[in-house]
Design an enzyme around this catalytic site. Sequence first.
Site, PDB file in Angstrom:
ATOM      1  N   LYS A  88       0.856  -1.182   0.000  1.00 30.47           N
ATOM      2  CA  LYS A  88       0.000   0.000   0.000  1.00 30.47           C
ATOM      3  C   LYS A  88       0.887   1.226   0.000  1.00 30.47           C
ATOM      4  O   LYS A  88       1.677   1.441   0.916  1.00 30.47           O
ATOM      5  CB  LYS A  88      -0.876  -0.030   1.244  1.00 30.47           C
ATOM      6  CG  LYS A  88      -1.741   1.191   1.408  1.00 30.47           C
ATOM      7  CD  LYS A  88      -2.719   0.940   2.508  1.00 30.47           C
ATOM      8  CE  LYS A  88      -3.519   2.169   2.837  1.00 30.47           C
ATOM      9  NZ  LYS A  88      -4.425   1.899   3.944  1.00 30.47           N
ATOM     10  N   LYS A 134      -2.179  -1.514  -3.957  1.00 29.61           N
ATOM     11  CA  LYS A 134      -3.036  -0.331  -3.867  1.00 29.61           C
ATOM     12  C   LYS A 134      -2.195   0.932  -3.969  1.00 29.61           C
ATOM     13  O   LYS A 134      -1.170   1.012  -3.300  1.00 29.61           O
ATOM     14  CB  LYS A 134      -3.735  -0.402  -2.519  1.00 29.61           C
ATOM     15  CG  LYS A 134      -4.602   0.749  -2.164  1.00 29.61           C
ATOM     16  CD  LYS A 134      -5.213   0.466  -0.830  1.00 29.61           C
ATOM     17  CE  LYS A 134      -5.928   1.698  -0.330  1.00 29.61           C
ATOM     18  NZ  LYS A 134      -6.413   1.534   0.999  1.00 29.61           N
TER      19      LYS A 134
HETATM   20  C1  PBG Z   1      -6.596   3.257   5.496  1.00 21.96           C
HETATM   21  C2  PBG Z   1      -7.308   3.089   4.206  1.00 21.96           C
HETATM   22  C3  PBG Z   1      -7.130   3.896   3.082  1.00 21.96           C
HETATM   23  C4  PBG Z   1      -8.010   3.476   2.116  1.00 21.96           C
HETATM   24  C5  PBG Z   1      -8.672   2.378   2.613  1.00 21.96           C
HETATM   25  N1  PBG Z   1      -8.239   2.141   3.936  1.00 21.96           N
HETATM   26  C6  PBG Z   1      -6.161   4.917   2.738  1.00 21.96           C
HETATM   27  C7  PBG Z   1      -5.660   5.882   3.676  1.00 21.96           C
HETATM   28  O1  PBG Z   1      -6.418   6.717   4.191  1.00 21.96           O
HETATM   29  O2  PBG Z   1      -4.441   5.871   3.881  1.00 21.96           O
HETATM   30  C8  PBG Z   1      -8.170   4.144   0.784  1.00 21.96           C
HETATM   31  C9  PBG Z   1      -9.163   3.617  -0.117  1.00 21.96           C
HETATM   32  C10 PBG Z   1      -9.520   4.537  -1.216  1.00 21.96           C
HETATM   33  O3  PBG Z   1      -8.955   5.618  -1.398  1.00 21.96           O
HETATM   34  O4  PBG Z   1     -10.445   4.165  -1.958  1.00 21.96           O
HETATM   35  N2  PBG Z   1      -6.537   2.176   6.299  1.00 21.96           N
HETATM   36 ZN    ZN Z   2      -5.954   3.028   8.298  1.00 26.97          ZN
END
Ligand code: PBG
Ligand code: ZN
Length: 326
Positions: A193, A246
């Site tokens: 991520k 991601k």
């Molecule tokens: C954090 C989380 C994020 C997303 C899902 N869970 C990102 C973040 O705020 O760092 C992003 C998903 C999206 O942008 O569609 N646990």
């Molecule tokens: Zn988070």
Amino acid sequence: MDKRTRRLRGSEQLRLMTRETRLSANSLIYPLFVREGKGIAEALPSLPGQIRYSPDTLAKGMETAINAGVRSFLLFGIPAAKDERGSGAYDEKGVIQQALRNLKLAYGKDVCLIADVCLCEYTSHGHCGLVENDRIDNDSTLPLLAQIALSYVSSGSDVVAPSGMMDGTVSCVRKALDANGFTDVPIMSYAAKYASALYGPFREAASSVPRFGDRKTYQMDWHNSREALKRIQIDIDEGADIIIVKPALAYLDIVSRVSRRVNEPVAAYSVSGEYAMIKAAAASAFIDEYRIMCESAVSVFRAGADILITYFAKELAAAIKKGDIG
Ligand code: PBG
Ligand code: ZN
């Protein structure tokens, strides 16, 4: 001329027969936001077309997606109150716990429910881990993540998806699930991520903008790709069953490398900013929304992903049914 690639493009049927990439609605996961409250189904300004539900309206709200052929859902919760330790996330009466119980009553095994396991939507500071002396404390966060996962699985979650990028999460969650008899529940890990600017609309929708600093101490630097391979290997060694990369579109090189390297299913998460960019450009008539949606979804599978997590899940399932893609 002996080599005429055109021979395979002479008719629609030839093109369809020789296609390399096939899509199925079974490979799509639809992210949904659930907030505390009753009777709520509100539009999300940062994600046009997406709706935030309360636990009591969610099952009904999912009907269109289910009728379109979507079967898997990734749930994010927004609690009524937040605190330092994100206690709303592991509250038995928490918003996700209620939602899971309602959905299992309504749909049983017809749906695959995946609960996102993280603290950021539940903490007052908006970080994915506990904060100590203005730093995110990796190790003291782990038992909480295990507790959250256990609570979600006990409420009916079919899969848990830890997304906070804390080291050691997968093994900690795995141990907790196994010790409580949930040996068959898989972990879908956000193993790679990136610290992307594409999460903006999600943070608006989930009210999880960090109150100080950023997430760069735990999310990955997008200058790196070998680091993704390393993180993924660690998560697999710790027991991850499905791997997430991601975001998706700007990271197809990672999807491609990872899917060739590992033997676990690979999911690409087409995040909120990717969705919002298409929506905004289409709203200004700069692009054709439907065709761009189809083309970008196919590109993710062509790169080697087995699963696509997308806010366009309903529309893509309909496009597959219609025969426009797949
Ligand atoms: C954090 C989380 C994020 C997303 C899902 N869970 C990102 C973040 O705020 O760092 C992003 C998903 C999206 O942008 O569609 N646990
Ligand atoms: Zn988070």
